[in-house]
Design a protein around this motif. Structure first.
Motif, PDB file in Angstrom:
ATOM      1  N   GLY A 142      42.130  35.143  36.354  1.00 54.05           N
ATOM      2  CA  GLY A 142      42.224  35.796  37.655  1.00 54.05           C
ATOM      3  C   GLY A 142      42.588  37.256  37.580  1.00 54.05           C
ATOM      4  O   GLY A 142      42.703  37.926  38.610  1.00 54.05           O
ATOM      5  N   MET A 143      42.806  37.779  36.350  1.00 52.12           N
ATOM      6  CA  MET A 143      43.155  39.191  36.163  1.00 52.12           C
ATOM      7  C   MET A 143      44.319  39.577  37.070  1.00 52.12           C
ATOM      8  O   MET A 143      44.238  40.502  37.891  1.00 52.12           O
ATOM      9  N   VAL A 144      45.424  38.874  36.931  1.00 53.80           N
ATOM     10  CA  VAL A 144      46.598  39.089  37.782  1.00 53.80           C
ATOM     11  C   VAL A 144      47.276  40.409  37.439  1.00 53.80           C
ATOM     12  O   VAL A 144      47.527  40.712  36.268  1.00 53.80           O
ATOM     13  N   GLU A 145      47.575  41.203  38.452  1.00 53.50           N
ATOM     14  CA  GLU A 145      48.316  42.457  38.314  1.00 53.50           C
ATOM     15  C   GLU A 145      49.428  42.481  39.359  1.00 53.50           C
ATOM     16  O   GLU A 145      49.171  42.297  40.544  1.00 53.50           O
ATOM     17  N   ASN A 146      50.645  42.704  38.889  1.00 51.12           N
ATOM     18  CA  ASN A 146      51.815  42.751  39.783  1.00 51.12           C
ATOM     19  C   ASN A 146      51.922  41.504  40.654  1.00 51.12           C
ATOM     20  O   ASN A 146      52.231  41.565  41.848  1.00 51.12           O
ATOM     21  N   GLY A 147      51.622  40.362  40.042  1.00 51.70           N
ATOM     22  CA  GLY A 147      51.749  39.096  40.744  1.00 51.70           C
ATOM     23  C   GLY A 147      50.621  38.763  41.696  1.00 51.70           C
ATOM     24  O   GLY A 147      50.692  37.768  42.418  1.00 51.70           O
ATOM     25  N   VAL A 148      49.564  39.572  41.698  1.00 57.02           N
ATOM     26  CA  VAL A 148      48.441  39.354  42.607  1.00 57.02           C
ATOM     27  C   VAL A 148      47.161  39.163  41.792  1.00 57.02           C
ATOM     28  O   VAL A 148      46.846  39.960  40.911  1.00 57.02           O
ATOM     29  N   SER A 149      46.427  38.096  42.117  1.00 59.41           N
ATOM     30  CA  SER A 149      45.170  37.821  41.445  1.00 59.41           C
ATOM     31  C   SER A 149      44.079  38.737  41.998  1.00 59.41           C
ATOM     32  O   SER A 149      43.807  38.735  43.195  1.00 59.41           O
ATOM     33  N   THR A 150      43.472  39.537  41.141  1.00 63.71           N
ATOM     34  CA  THR A 150      42.445  40.484  41.581  1.00 63.71           C
ATOM     35  C   THR A 150      41.032  39.920  41.464  1.00 63.71           C
ATOM     36  O   THR A 150      40.083  40.562  41.915  1.00 63.71           O
ATOM     37  N   GLN A 151      40.904  38.757  40.840  1.00 64.69           N
ATOM     38  CA  GLN A 151      39.590  38.128  40.677  1.00 64.69           C
ATOM     39  C   GLN A 151      39.717  36.636  40.990  1.00 64.69           C
ATOM     40  O   GLN A 151      40.810  36.129  41.248  1.00 64.69           O
ATOM     41  N   GLU A 152      38.584  35.933  40.943  1.00 64.61           N
ATOM     42  CA  GLU A 152      38.612  34.487  41.099  1.00 64.61           C
ATOM     43  C   GLU A 152      39.494  33.868  40.024  1.00 64.61           C
ATOM     44  O   GLU A 152      39.619  34.413  38.916  1.00 64.61           O
ATOM     45  N   GLY A 153      40.080  32.719  40.341  1.00 67.55           N
ATOM     46  CA  GLY A 153      41.085  32.116  39.464  1.00 67.55           C
ATOM     47  C   GLY A 153      40.604  31.725  38.088  1.00 67.55           C
ATOM     48  O   GLY A 153      41.408  31.593  37.167  1.00 67.55           O
ATOM     49  N   HIS A 154      39.294  31.547  37.897  1.00 66.80           N
ATOM     50  CA  HIS A 154      38.791  31.163  36.574  1.00 66.80           C
ATOM     51  C   HIS A 154      38.179  32.351  35.823  1.00 66.80           C
ATOM     52  O   HIS A 154      37.706  32.194  34.702  1.00 66.80           O
ATOM     53  N   TYR A 155      38.207  33.539  36.436  1.00 63.02           N
ATOM     54  CA  TYR A 155      37.562  34.694  35.827  1.00 63.02           C
ATOM     55  C   TYR A 155      38.573  35.536  35.038  1.00 63.02           C
ATOM     56  O   TYR A 155      39.733  35.677  35.417  1.00 63.02           O
ATOM     57  N   PHE A 156      38.099  36.110  33.930  1.00 64.76           N
ATOM     58  CA  PHE A 156      38.900  37.072  33.166  1.00 64.76           C
ATOM     59  C   PHE A 156      37.958  37.904  32.313  1.00 64.76           C
ATOM     60  O   PHE A 156      36.791  37.554  32.117  1.00 64.76           O
ATOM     61  N   PHE A 157      38.458  39.012  31.821  1.00 63.12           N
ATOM     62  CA  PHE A 157      37.722  39.811  30.844  1.00 63.12           C
ATOM     63  C   PHE A 157      38.728  40.462  29.915  1.00 63.12           C
ATOM     64  O   PHE A 157      39.731  41.011  30.365  1.00 63.12           O
ATOM     65  N   LEU A 158      38.464  40.383  28.616  1.00 59.65           N
ATOM     66  CA  LEU A 158      39.396  40.926  27.627  1.00 59.65           C
ATOM     67  C   LEU A 158      38.749  42.045  26.827  1.00 59.65           C
ATOM     68  O   LEU A 158      37.627  41.886  26.324  1.00 59.65           O
ATOM     69  N   PRO A 159      39.430  43.189  26.687  1.00 60.16           N
ATOM     70  CA  PRO A 159      38.987  44.213  25.735  1.00 60.16           C
ATOM     71  C   PRO A 159      39.284  43.729  24.310  1.00 60.16           C
ATOM     72  O   PRO A 159      39.910  42.680  24.119  1.00 60.16           O
TER      73      PRO A 159
END
Length: 358
Positions: A142-159
């Motif tokens: 979900g790409m959570v930032e400051n306790g807030v999910s910025t994307q769908e719960g199953h989505y992520f991207f890693l550098p």
């Protein structure tokens, strides 16, 4: 049905690790230890008839993942897009190195493709260990930032990595000190495994030296395994909770340790295949222990906002999973028949096969 297909997927991956694992290991041996043309030919002959068939298990794993756990497939193939592309190119370079090396008999041409084959094999062993480390560590779903999910719960991207190189950072990277450590464990393990396959399938002049290499690297591997178990506690506070709740699972790490301790007798084995058997036991036992430790998770979440991906919340519908069993039985029968025929045709030592010579 979810559990059945999970076992099928893990079984296919375990077979792939054992079979293509010795190809990676043989490439590493080829890179660092094969100095004469005769030894190089013996190594490529040992894996030549098998390596492309072994890769089919990776494709099969991708197919089962797509069919049985589509949400996990979509999540992981987008989140791990960059390393997956790198792995694809490495697989291509390894294959090209094997196939093109013997097309032109010129020293510079042969050196280029020898290096392509060896370096690609080394990096593949490293990257697959890093990949396992990412699954054990988890990702920021979900790409959570400051306790807030910025994307769908199953989505992520890693550098590839983050500035801190830490496995406990808020914004994770593919490579950190934990995943890189598991990558090193993978390289050492598959080097041992590949050496055992070469010993098993050839009468190369390298074999006596390779037994010494396996014996010495086994001490390194044992130390790395012990350290990995200790640092695992920094990533997961209760890494063995599944084993405590289900004592029968202890058979899995037992298989792994039987494999690793058996390899200390490699210089006294009368049958060349015993070393390969013990390294296979370590690979299967170690991989099964790792997956069992995070079950039912298949991709843990490192934040408290979005739940981990499990075999239950990523699985396809019950009807589709049930119908797929019939097709799986047919496919499995065909694959088993194919591999029995292949390994029977190419049984025994492979020194004189002359793979890639045209």
């Amino acid at each position: 049905m979810e559990f059945f297909w999970y076992v099928v997927l893990m079984g296919i991956l375990a077979v792939y690790i054992v079979l293509d694992g010795y190809d990676f290991g043989a490439g590493i041996i080829h890179l660092f230890f094969a100095k004469t043309e005769k030894d190089k030919k013996a190594i490529t002959s040992a894996i030549g008839p098998f390596w492309d068939a072994n890769e089919v298990w990776l494709i099969a794993a991708g197919g089962v993942l797509f069919f049985a756990f589509p949400t996990l497939y979509a999540s992981s193939f987008s989140g791990f897009y960059l390393p997956l592309m790198m792995i694809l190119w490495l697989l291509i370079f390894r294959a090209v190195g094997l196939e093109l090396r013997g097309q032109i008999h010129h020293p510079m041409w042969e050196v280029i493709w020898d290096k392509a084959f060896g370096i690609a094999s080394l990096l593949l062993a490293l990257f697959f260990g890093v990949a396992l480390g990412n699954i054990v560590r988890g990702v920021n779903l979900g790409m959570v930032e400051n306790g807030v999910s910025t994307q769908e719960g199953h989505y992520f991207f890693l550098p590839l990595w983050n500035p801190t190189f830490s496995p406990q950072a808020d914004q994770l990277g593919i490579i950190d000190w934990f995943t890189l450590f598991l990558g090193v464990v993978s390289v050492v393990t598959l080097t041992i495994h590949g050496a055992n396959w070469i010993i098993y399938k050839t009468n190369s002049s390298l074999n006596a030296k390779l037994k010494e290499v396996v014996f010495k690297l086994n001490f390194v591997l044992l130390g790395l395994v012990i350290i990995s178990l200790l640092i695992w506690h920094r990533i997961e506070p209760k890494p063995f909770h599944n084993f405590v709740e289900n004592p029968f699972l202890w058979i899995l790490p037992l298989i792994a340790f039987i494999g690793i301790f058996g390899l200390f007798k490699v210089k006294r084995f009368q049958k060349d295949g015993l070393g390969f058997l013990f390294s296979s036991m370590f690979l299967v036992g170690g991989f099964a222990s790792t997956t069992a430790s995070i079950f039912p998770n298949v991709l843990p979440s490192t934040n408290a906002v979005n739940p981990s991906l499990t075999i239950y919340n990523t699985a396809a519908g019950e009807y589709g999973l049930s119908v797929g069993v019939y097709w799986f039985v047919i496919a499995l029968a065909l694959v088993i028949a194919y591999f029995i025929i292949q390994y029977k045709v190419f049984s025994g030592k492979m020194d004189d096969i002359g793979y890639g010579e045209h």
